[in-house]
Design a protein around this motif. Structure first.
Motif, short mmCIF file in Angstrom:
data_model
loop_
_atom_site.label_atom_id
_atom_site.label_comp_id
_atom_site.label_asym_id
_atom_site.label_seq_id
_atom_site.Cartn_x
_atom_site.Cartn_y
_atom_site.Cartn_z
N TYR A 55 9.82 -17.37 9.74
CA TYR A 55 10.13 -16.27 9.45
C TYR A 55 9.40 -15.09 8.97
O TYR A 55 8.23 -15.60 8.56
N MET A 56 9.49 -14.12 9.10
CA MET A 56 8.54 -12.80 8.68
C MET A 56 8.48 -12.71 7.02
O MET A 56 9.52 -12.97 6.31
N ILE A 57 7.14 -12.74 6.52
CA ILE A 57 7.05 -12.80 5.09
C ILE A 57 7.64 -11.55 4.59
O ILE A 57 8.14 -11.74 3.50
N SER A 58 7.53 -10.41 5.09
CA SER A 58 8.19 -9.30 4.54
C SER A 58 9.76 -9.35 4.39
O SER A 58 10.34 -8.43 3.94
N ASP A 59 10.19 -10.25 5.07
CA ASP A 59 11.88 -10.58 4.89
C ASP A 59 12.12 -11.22 3.72
O ASP A 59 13.17 -10.91 3.09
N VAL A 60 11.27 -11.97 3.02
CA VAL A 60 11.51 -12.46 1.55
C VAL A 60 10.44 -12.27 0.63
O VAL A 60 10.90 -12.62 -0.41
N VAL A 61 9.67 -11.07 0.79
CA VAL A 61 8.78 -10.68 -0.18
C VAL A 61 8.87 -9.22 0.09
O VAL A 61 8.53 -8.87 1.09
N ASN A 62 9.20 -8.55 -1.07
CA ASN A 62 9.24 -7.02 -0.86
C ASN A 62 7.78 -6.36 -0.91
O ASN A 62 6.99 -6.44 -1.88
N PRO A 63 7.42 -5.79 0.02
CA PRO A 63 6.03 -5.22 0.43
C PRO A 63 5.91 -4.22 -0.75
O PRO A 63 4.75 -3.71 -0.95
N LYS A 64 6.92 -3.59 -1.00
CA LYS A 64 6.88 -2.54 -2.17
C LYS A 64 6.42 -3.27 -3.42
O LYS A 64 5.71 -2.45 -4.65
N ARG A 65 6.67 -4.39 -3.69
CA ARG A 65 6.42 -5.22 -5.14
C ARG A 65 5.18 -5.92 -4.91
O ARG A 65 4.30 -6.03 -5.66
N VAL A 66 4.98 -6.47 -3.79
CA VAL A 66 3.72 -7.40 -3.47
C VAL A 66 2.93 -6.57 -2.14
O VAL A 66 3.42 -6.64 -1.42
N ARG A 67 1.66 -6.63 -2.65
CA ARG A 67 0.78 -6.14 -1.45
C ARG A 67 0.45 -7.39 -0.44
O ARG A 67 0.09 -8.52 -0.99
N LEU A 68 0.84 -7.11 0.78
CA LEU A 68 0.78 -8.04 1.81
C LEU A 68 -0.57 -7.98 2.77
O LEU A 68 -0.49 -6.72 3.26
N ILE A 69 -1.69 -8.71 2.72
CA ILE A 69 -2.57 -8.64 3.65
C ILE A 69 -2.71 -9.75 4.64
O ILE A 69 -2.55 -10.88 4.15
N TYR A 70 -2.78 -9.43 5.87
CA TYR A 70 -2.62 -10.45 6.92
C TYR A 70 -4.14 -10.57 7.47
O TYR A 70 -4.71 -9.71 8.23
N ASP A 71 -4.91 -11.71 6.96
CA ASP A 71 -6.25 -11.92 7.33
C ASP A 71 -6.61 -13.16 6.95
O ASP A 71 -5.84 -13.86 6.28
N SER A 72 -7.72 -13.58 7.50
CA SER A 72 -8.12 -14.96 7.19
C SER A 72 -9.27 -15.07 6.03
O SER A 72 -10.28 -14.21 6.22
N VAL A 73 -9.12 -15.96 5.31
CA VAL A 73 -9.77 -16.16 4.10
C VAL A 73 -11.23 -16.85 4.63
O VAL A 73 -11.21 -17.93 5.25
N VAL A 74 -12.36 -16.23 4.40
CA VAL A 74 -13.61 -16.77 4.61
C VAL A 74 -14.24 -17.51 3.59
O VAL A 74 -14.77 -18.61 3.77
N GLU A 75 -14.23 -17.12 2.23
CA GLU A 75 -15.14 -17.66 1.09
C GLU A 75 -14.33 -17.02 -0.12
O GLU A 75 -13.86 -15.89 -0.32
N ILE A 76 -14.36 -17.99 -1.08
CA ILE A 76 -14.09 -17.44 -2.48
C ILE A 76 -15.48 -17.23 -3.42
O ILE A 76 -16.04 -18.61 -3.68
N LYS A 77 -15.67 -16.09 -3.99
CA LYS A 77 -16.76 -16.00 -4.83
C LYS A 77 -16.21 -16.23 -6.07
O LYS A 77 -15.82 -15.05 -6.98
N GLN A 78 -16.52 -17.25 -6.97
CA GLN A 78 -15.77 -17.58 -8.02
C GLN A 78 -16.69 -16.83 -9.25
O GLN A 78 -16.00 -16.06 -10.19
N ASP A 79 -18.02 -16.56 -9.02
CA ASP A 79 -18.82 -15.88 -10.22
C ASP A 79 -18.37 -14.43 -10.14
O ASP A 79 -18.34 -13.81 -11.19
N GLU A 80 -17.86 -14.00 -8.90
CA GLU A 80 -17.74 -12.33 -8.88
C GLU A 80 -16.17 -12.20 -8.71
O GLU A 80 -15.86 -10.86 -8.82
N GLN A 81 -15.57 -13.19 -9.09
CA GLN A 81 -13.97 -13.04 -8.89
C GLN A 81 -13.63 -11.89 -7.77
O GLN A 81 -12.81 -11.34 -7.81
N ARG A 82 -13.93 -12.69 -6.51
CA ARG A 82 -13.54 -12.01 -5.49
C ARG A 82 -13.30 -12.82 -4.32
O ARG A 82 -13.86 -14.06 -4.16
N VAL A 83 -12.47 -12.57 -3.32
CA VAL A 83 -12.19 -13.25 -2.00
C VAL A 83 -12.78 -12.48 -0.82
O VAL A 83 -12.33 -11.41 -0.83
#
Length: 402
Positions: free
Chosen positions: A63-91
């Motif tokens: 089922y569609m994520i936007s059917d159960v998560v309000n996109p006005k409340r939660v920012r939805l990004i549809y993309d693949s995660v490549v790496e988590i940079k822990q020291d810089e706190q970014r994905v």
């Protein structure tokens, strides 16, 4: 003052539950919530074996994520995660990158072939919606080829399943329902089509006791499933599996590996300390040594403090972890102590096709046959409701009122 940003990676059972609970517990004025997922839909991982066998349509399992998560409340990004940079706190994503203050890693699993030669190249995997659809289409294609005379090799009508754990046994249960339908559709004698399950261990379904395992094995054998237990697979070739000490080749038109999974490769790539592809988390579900990174579901080993062993990675565990993390992040925001995770095990049920199954529920009640099959549908619907809510349950549930 900038609002704290909570980033959730993955919209499986754990990630989607965490996101919805966070949105309920914290106001837009308190935090910014971001959910990152490869697809714009959530799929029921525990239904994929049905999609692969063709006993349910792939659209019922998602089922569609936007059917159960309000996109006005939660920012939805549809993309693949490549790496988590822990020291810089970014994905780092394929197409952008996102900074975080609090991170929830729920990226799910990938298939683990344990280095078996040729498995990666020659077998199908029940890994996601697309890979499961491909299996269904391939099995039917082989039946169509044989029926039309394009193929005269009866081995093309064999489906070979490696792994006698949960997914493998539930899959052969669905195949035992589906193969007779395909035989009828393509006018092929049922006796020509084979379903073979190969397991290296001395038994199938290690989470159940001997009585229930014996019931499951006999029930499946009565419906035409063949078992090769205690037969290790040394290689997967384009023709099938090479098994046992005598290197016997079991030929098949479709070979499917269900023998193991491991956490997302992003974990190791990001420098997280992993054991068999997963991070062993602290009792509050944080990564050891980290204040603000939580790891859930198939990406983590969550230890049972009483036994000292990790809990089996199930849908109910992932959902409970998601809810617990939402609580703990709220506590972190307000300087309150974090709670240790306590798993409430509701039991385990395995389906053996549409109208058969086995189960252990409520601390020791055993189920088998139609009662277990009915309970499995209750479990599936409960997961739908817990993660997706009433609207999704009415649209996709297995006990639909209409």
């Amino acid at each position: 003052m900038n609002k704290p940003k909570i980033v959730v990676l993955g919209a499986g059972y754990a990630g989607l539950t965490a996101t919805r609970k966070l949105a309920q517990k914290l106001s837009p004025e308190e935090v910014e919530i971001v959910l990152i997922n490869k697809h714009n839909y959530h799929y029921e991982t525990t239904w994929l074996h049905e999609v692969a066998a063709g006993t349910i349509n792939h659209n019922q399992a998602r089922y569609m994520i936007s059917d159960v998560v309000n996109p006005k409340r939660v920012r939805l990004i549809y993309d693949s995660v490549v790496e988590i940079k822990q020291d810089e706190q970014r994905v780092v994503l394929e197409n952008s990158e996102v900074a975080y203050d609090y991170l929830v890693v729920a990226l799910g699993f990938v298939t683990n072939t344990f280095g078996i030669k040729g498995m990666e190249e020659n077998a199908f995997f029940i890994q996601d919606i697309e890979s499961s659809r491909v299996i269904r289409e391939h099995i039917e294609y082989k039946f169509a080829q044989y029926s039309s005379g394009e193929s005269t090799d009866e081995n093309d009508l064999t489906v070979l399943v490696g792994g006698g754990g949960f997914t493998g046994i539930e899959f052969v249960g669905e195949l035992a329902d589906k193969i007779p339908e395909l035989c009828k559709k393509y006018d092929i004698p049922r006796s020509k089509a084979r379903i073979i399950n190969v397991e290296a261990a001395p038994s199938i379904l290690p989470v159940f006791d001997d009585d229930l395992v014996s019931y499951a094995k006999k029930a499946l054998e009565d419906r035409g499933v063949e078992f090769r237990i205690g037969a290790a697979i040394s290689e997967c070739t384009p023709e099938g599996f090479i098994v046992g000490e005598d290197n016997e080749l079991i030929k098949a038109g479709t070979s499917v590996w269900t023998g193991g999974v491991t956490g997302s490769p992003v974990l190791a790539k990001s420098g997280f300390e992993v054991f068999r592809g997963k991070v062993t988390v602290d009792s509050d579900l944080r990564m050891p040594g980290s204040e603000n990174i939580f790891i859930l579901g198939d990406c983590s080993w969550t230890m049972n403090q009483e036994t000292g062993k990790p809990y089996p990675p199930t849908g109910q565990l992932a959902m409970q972890e998601g809810a617990a993390v939402a609580n703990n992040i709220k506590n972190l925001l307000y300087g309150l102590p974090l709670n240790d995770f306590a798993f409430d095990d509701k039991g385990t049920v395995a389906s053996l096709g549409l109208s058969d199954g086995i189960g252990n529920i409520f601390s020791g009640i055993k189920l088998q046959g139609k009662a277990a099959a009915a309970m499995k549908k209750v479990v599936d619907d409960r997961a739908l409701f817990s993660v997706g809510g009433a609207k999704v349950l009415l649209k996709k549930g297995k006990f639909r009122p209409f």
